[in-house]
Design a protein around this motif. Structure first.
Motif, PDB file in Angstrom:
ATOM      1  N   ALA A   1     -36.494  29.380  -5.702  1.00  0.00           N
ATOM      2  CA  ALA A   1     -36.804  28.894  -7.042  1.00  0.00           C
ATOM      3  C   ALA A   1     -37.567  29.946  -7.833  1.00  0.00           C
ATOM      4  O   ALA A   1     -37.316  30.165  -9.023  1.00  0.00           O
ATOM      5  N   ALA A   2     -38.519  30.611  -7.172  1.00  0.00           N
ATOM      6  CA  ALA A   2     -39.285  31.666  -7.842  1.00  0.00           C
ATOM      7  C   ALA A   2     -38.442  32.923  -8.044  1.00  0.00           C
ATOM      8  O   ALA A   2     -38.467  33.546  -9.110  1.00  0.00           O
ATOM      9  N   ASP A   3     -37.673  33.297  -7.027  1.00  0.00           N
ATOM     10  CA  ASP A   3     -36.836  34.491  -7.133  1.00  0.00           C
ATOM     11  C   ASP A   3     -35.833  34.379  -8.271  1.00  0.00           C
ATOM     12  O   ASP A   3     -35.518  35.366  -8.947  1.00  0.00           O
ATOM     13  N   ALA A   4     -35.308  33.174  -8.499  1.00  0.00           N
ATOM     14  CA  ALA A   4     -34.296  32.974  -9.530  1.00  0.00           C
ATOM     15  C   ALA A   4     -34.831  33.242 -10.932  1.00  0.00           C
ATOM     16  O   ALA A   4     -34.047  33.441 -11.874  1.00  0.00           O
ATOM     17  N   CYS A   5     -36.150  33.254 -11.080  1.00  0.00           N
ATOM     18  CA  CYS A   5     -36.766  33.517 -12.388  1.00  0.00           C
ATOM     19  C   CYS A   5     -37.034  35.001 -12.612  1.00  0.00           C
ATOM     20  O   CYS A   5     -37.589  35.384 -13.643  1.00  0.00           O
ATOM     21  N   GLY A   6     -36.664  35.841 -11.637  1.00  0.00           N
ATOM     22  CA  GLY A   6     -36.901  37.278 -11.762  1.00  0.00           C
ATOM     23  C   GLY A   6     -38.136  37.757 -11.034  1.00  0.00           C
ATOM     24  O   GLY A   6     -38.525  38.916 -11.177  1.00  0.00           O
ATOM     25  N   ALA A   7     -38.751  36.888 -10.250  1.00  0.00           N
ATOM     26  CA  ALA A   7     -39.932  37.246  -9.473  1.00  0.00           C
ATOM     27  C   ALA A   7     -39.512  37.646  -8.061  1.00  0.00           C
ATOM     28  O   ALA A   7     -38.342  37.551  -7.675  1.00  0.00           O
TER      29      ALA A   7
ATOM     30  N   ILE B   1     -42.654  35.971 -16.763  1.00  0.00           N
ATOM     31  CA  ILE B   1     -41.807  35.708 -15.600  1.00  0.00           C
ATOM     32  C   ILE B   1     -42.613  34.986 -14.525  1.00  0.00           C
ATOM     33  O   ILE B   1     -42.121  34.056 -13.880  1.00  0.00           O
ATOM     34  N   LEU B   2     -43.869  35.396 -14.339  1.00  0.00           N
ATOM     35  CA  LEU B   2     -44.707  34.735 -13.341  1.00  0.00           C
ATOM     36  C   LEU B   2     -44.884  33.257 -13.672  1.00  0.00           C
ATOM     37  O   LEU B   2     -44.776  32.390 -12.794  1.00  0.00           O
ATOM     38  N   SER B   3     -45.156  32.942 -14.927  1.00  0.00           N
ATOM     39  CA  SER B   3     -45.349  31.556 -15.331  1.00  0.00           C
ATOM     40  C   SER B   3     -44.109  30.715 -15.070  1.00  0.00           C
ATOM     41  O   SER B   3     -44.197  29.591 -14.567  1.00  0.00           O
ATOM     42  N   ARG B   4     -42.935  31.265 -15.386  1.00  0.00           N
ATOM     43  CA  ARG B   4     -41.697  30.525 -15.147  1.00  0.00           C
ATOM     44  C   ARG B   4     -41.444  30.339 -13.658  1.00  0.00           C
ATOM     45  O   ARG B   4     -40.959  29.278 -13.219  1.00  0.00           O
ATOM     46  N   ALA B   5     -41.764  31.336 -12.856  1.00  0.00           N
ATOM     47  CA  ALA B   5     -41.576  31.228 -11.412  1.00  0.00           C
ATOM     48  C   ALA B   5     -42.513  30.192 -10.812  1.00  0.00           C
ATOM     49  O   ALA B   5     -42.116  29.409  -9.930  1.00  0.00           O
ATOM     50  N   MET B   6     -43.761  30.163 -11.274  1.00  0.00           N
ATOM     51  CA  MET B   6     -44.714  29.166 -10.789  1.00  0.00           C
ATOM     52  C   MET B   6     -44.253  27.757 -11.132  1.00  0.00           C
ATOM     53  O   MET B   6     -44.346  26.837 -10.311  1.00  0.00           O
ATOM     54  N   ASP B   7     -43.746  27.588 -12.349  1.00  0.00           N
ATOM     55  CA  ASP B   7     -43.281  26.264 -12.776  1.00  0.00           C
ATOM     56  C   ASP B   7     -42.074  25.820 -11.962  1.00  0.00           C
ATOM     57  O   ASP B   7     -41.978  24.655 -11.542  1.00  0.00           O
ATOM     58  N   ALA B   8     -41.147  26.739 -11.729  1.00  0.00           N
ATOM     59  CA  ALA B   8     -39.963  26.391 -10.950  1.00  0.00           C
ATOM     60  C   ALA B   8     -40.334  25.993  -9.527  1.00  0.00           C
ATOM     61  O   ALA B   8     -39.797  25.018  -8.979  1.00  0.00           O
ATOM     62  N   ALA B   9     -41.258  26.726  -8.926  1.00  0.00           N
ATOM     63  CA  ALA B   9     -41.688  26.403  -7.564  1.00  0.00           C
ATOM     64  C   ALA B   9     -42.411  25.064  -7.526  1.00  0.00           C
ATOM     65  O   ALA B   9     -42.227  24.273  -6.584  1.00  0.00           O
TER      66      ALA B   9
END
Length: 280
Positions: free
Chosen positions: A224-230, A254-262
């Motif tokens: 989920a985090a990787d898919a956001c570019g993290a 990108i970090l914020s989106r990865a945290m939200d997805a996770a």
């Protein structure tokens, strides 16, 4: 926490102690008691999830411009038996020059039997000279769920070439009888950032404490985090307590989106349903 956003340009900063108490009554979770002083502000409660109408979501806001030198901020969150609660921030938190005294932010969380609690902060944005200490302590019942997420990004708005001074954090999670589940501590200076993170300029941790049957797979959390570019990695928490996700990202967005997805992957596994997006 994770977070309160006090403001003061004076060197002595602010001392703020806030508290939120969540209980389940009348078929929904509600804010039973609160003690939140200026510059902190808690929005009215939101019930955003049709499939989980008893889940209370609060946005912790600030009337100021971030964390300043000398700020000492404390927040106590108590989630009673059977309640479901999500606390998040309205935006990233700017951390200003620490002026050799820095800022300290403390979070204490108690999650009682059968309860769900998530405290997910948008990243702290470390300005040149920023010095921030994070202290989080949590007590989690055997059948309860706790999700805590914190991260940081580096930003030099004037292009001065200066880095932040230091970021230190400590997380300690125990059972109600005092048995230690997890303890995590770290410290990094701005001058060490490139050696520690390489080309990345942002990082975060997401810690999920839950019974085994309410955990997502490690792979799904990481993807989920990787898919956001993290760039993410998941490991088992000590004492079979849950999962720990570490995230690196090239910038705070990108970090914020990865945290939200996770977070949404973690919440779906814990609650058995997909939560609505939290608009900010």
């Amino acid at each position: 926490m994770r977070s309160p956003l006090p403001s003061c340009s004076a060197s002595e900063g602010r001392a703020v102690e806030a508290a939120l108490s969540i209980e389940h009554a009348g078929g929904r979770s509600m804010l039973r008691r609160q003690h939140v002083g200026y510059p902190l502000h808690v929005t009215r409660g939101f019930y955003l999830d049709a499939a989980k109408p008893d889940l209370l979501t609060l946005y912790l806001q600030s009337a100021s411009g971030g964390l300043y030198a000398g700020d000492r901020i404390g927040l106590d969150v108590s989630v009673a038996r059977g309640a479901a609660f999500h606390l998040t921030t309205q935006a990233a938190t700017v951390v200003h020059d620490g002026r050799d005294v820095g800022a300290v932010q403390r979070l204490t969380v108690t999650v009682e039997a059968g309860a769900f609690c998530a405290v997910t902060n948008d990243p702290y944005v470390l300005f040149p000279g920023a010095e921030l200490t994070l202290r989080t302590a949590a007590t989690v019942a055997e059948d309860a769920v706790l999700c805590v997420a914190d991260g940081f990004a580096v930003h030099d708005p004037r292009g001065s070439g200066r880095m932040f001074t230091e970021l230190s954090s400590r997380l300690r999670i125990v059972r109600p009888d005092g048995r230690l589940l997890l303890q995590d501590a770290g410290r990094i200076g701005g001058d060490d950032l490139s050696g520690a993170l390489g080309a990345m300029a942002a990082a975060a941790n997401l810690v999920l404490i839950a019974p085994a049957d309410r955990l997502p797979s490690a792979k799904s959390l990481q993807q989920a985090a990787d898919a956001c570019g993290a760039l993410a990695g998941t490991s088992a928490a000590p004492n079979d307590a849950g999962l720990v996700l570490r995230i690196l990202a090239p910038d705070g967005g990108i970090l914020s989106r990865a945290m939200d997805a996770a977070f949404h992957v973690a919440a779906e596994a814990a609650l058995g349903l997909t939560l609505a997006r939290r608009r900010k």
